[in-house]
Scaffold this active site. Sequence first.
Site, mmCIF file in Angstrom:
data_model
loop_
_atom_site.group_PDB
_atom_site.id
_atom_site.type_symbol
_atom_site.label_atom_id
_atom_site.label_comp_id
_atom_site.label_asym_id
_atom_site.label_seq_id
_atom_site.Cartn_x
_atom_site.Cartn_y
_atom_site.Cartn_z
ATOM 1 C CG PHE A 148 -20.128 -65.503 -10.022
ATOM 2 C CD1 PHE A 148 -18.991 -65.386 -10.889
ATOM 3 C CD2 PHE A 148 -21.196 -65.979 -10.610
ATOM 4 C CE1 PHE A 148 -18.926 -65.972 -12.271
ATOM 5 C CE2 PHE A 148 -21.472 -66.594 -11.895
ATOM 6 C CZ PHE A 148 -20.386 -66.291 -12.805
ATOM 7 C CE1 TYR A 204 -19.378 -64.761 -2.106
ATOM 8 C CE2 TYR A 204 -18.854 -62.975 -0.438
ATOM 9 C CZ TYR A 204 -18.629 -63.923 -1.178
ATOM 10 O OH TYR A 204 -17.320 -64.946 -0.628
#
Length: 327
Positions: free
Chosen positions: A73, A138
């Site tokens: 992701f 992230y």
Amino acid sequence: MSKYLVTGGAGYIGGVVALHLLEAGHRVTVLDNLSTGFRESVPAAAEFIEGDVRDASKWLCPSYDAVLHFAAFSQVGESVARPEKYWENNVGGSLALLAAMRDAEVRTLVFSSTAATYGEPDRAPVTESAPTVPTNPYGATKLAVDHMLTGEAAAHGLAAISLRYFNVAGAYGGQGERHQPESHLIPLLFEVALGLRESISVYGDDYPTPDGTCVRDYIHVADLAEAHLLALAAARTGEHLICNLGNGQGFSVREVIETVRDVTGHPLPQALAPRRPGDPAVLVAAAQAASDRLGWRPRRPELTRIVADAWEFARSARSARSAGIPR
């Protein structure tokens, strides 16, 4: 001819890399759960397995020569709102993949990493020795996998290369960028040009740059893909090599807007917005390691070429959707 497993190969970058591998005469299997990728992005000549990277042990076997790992992701904002999703998938998935590779005795890995591992660098261009202080989950998950690969190489003889991308754009072989939701500047500008968005937001115009807007390094997705093929050849047993991938030159937000305006011929209204937290003024790659170790140099560095290729894909995808054809 070699045989490669491409995890996340139904995504933008993974799909273009899979296509390059096939064009080079290799056999390719794409593993993707289609949570963010698209079945039609898998090249027709590739074998496709719809499945999760965390279950890679079901399919990985000694017949594979290497793995190229893109399954992750990648939305920064979502990673802040749902960090557990990113740790579970990006780190947990990579850990499971490495275990499957050990069991199958597949000992070469090229990893899709990111400049987000550097956070907010205090100087440009950014070298691989710059401090890694990611500012969001992230980037933190990608850095965690980089550390994981260093240990795996030392302990188990893995030949690993992490490629830290800067801003990837452009299109190749009918494959281009399409994220849901979209957060990248060039495809957002295309949405304005296509009448899908009223204006483009410019987040701050008071940065210490020539025109006051942020400066970023853009790299053509085909140049990026070529680096992955070179990385497969350069990987060495027991070594984890990290290379930045970028053009080494920066373009400001306003320069990108003007280039897109020139290429598309459409007016692009702008709306000035406040600075976004965590946006460095300048983020440009020093890619000397990729040149020295991989023999790689970008062959399509011109912003106009990058934008024109991306625009051709965006228009064709828009036409296909209007005609009810999946793209």
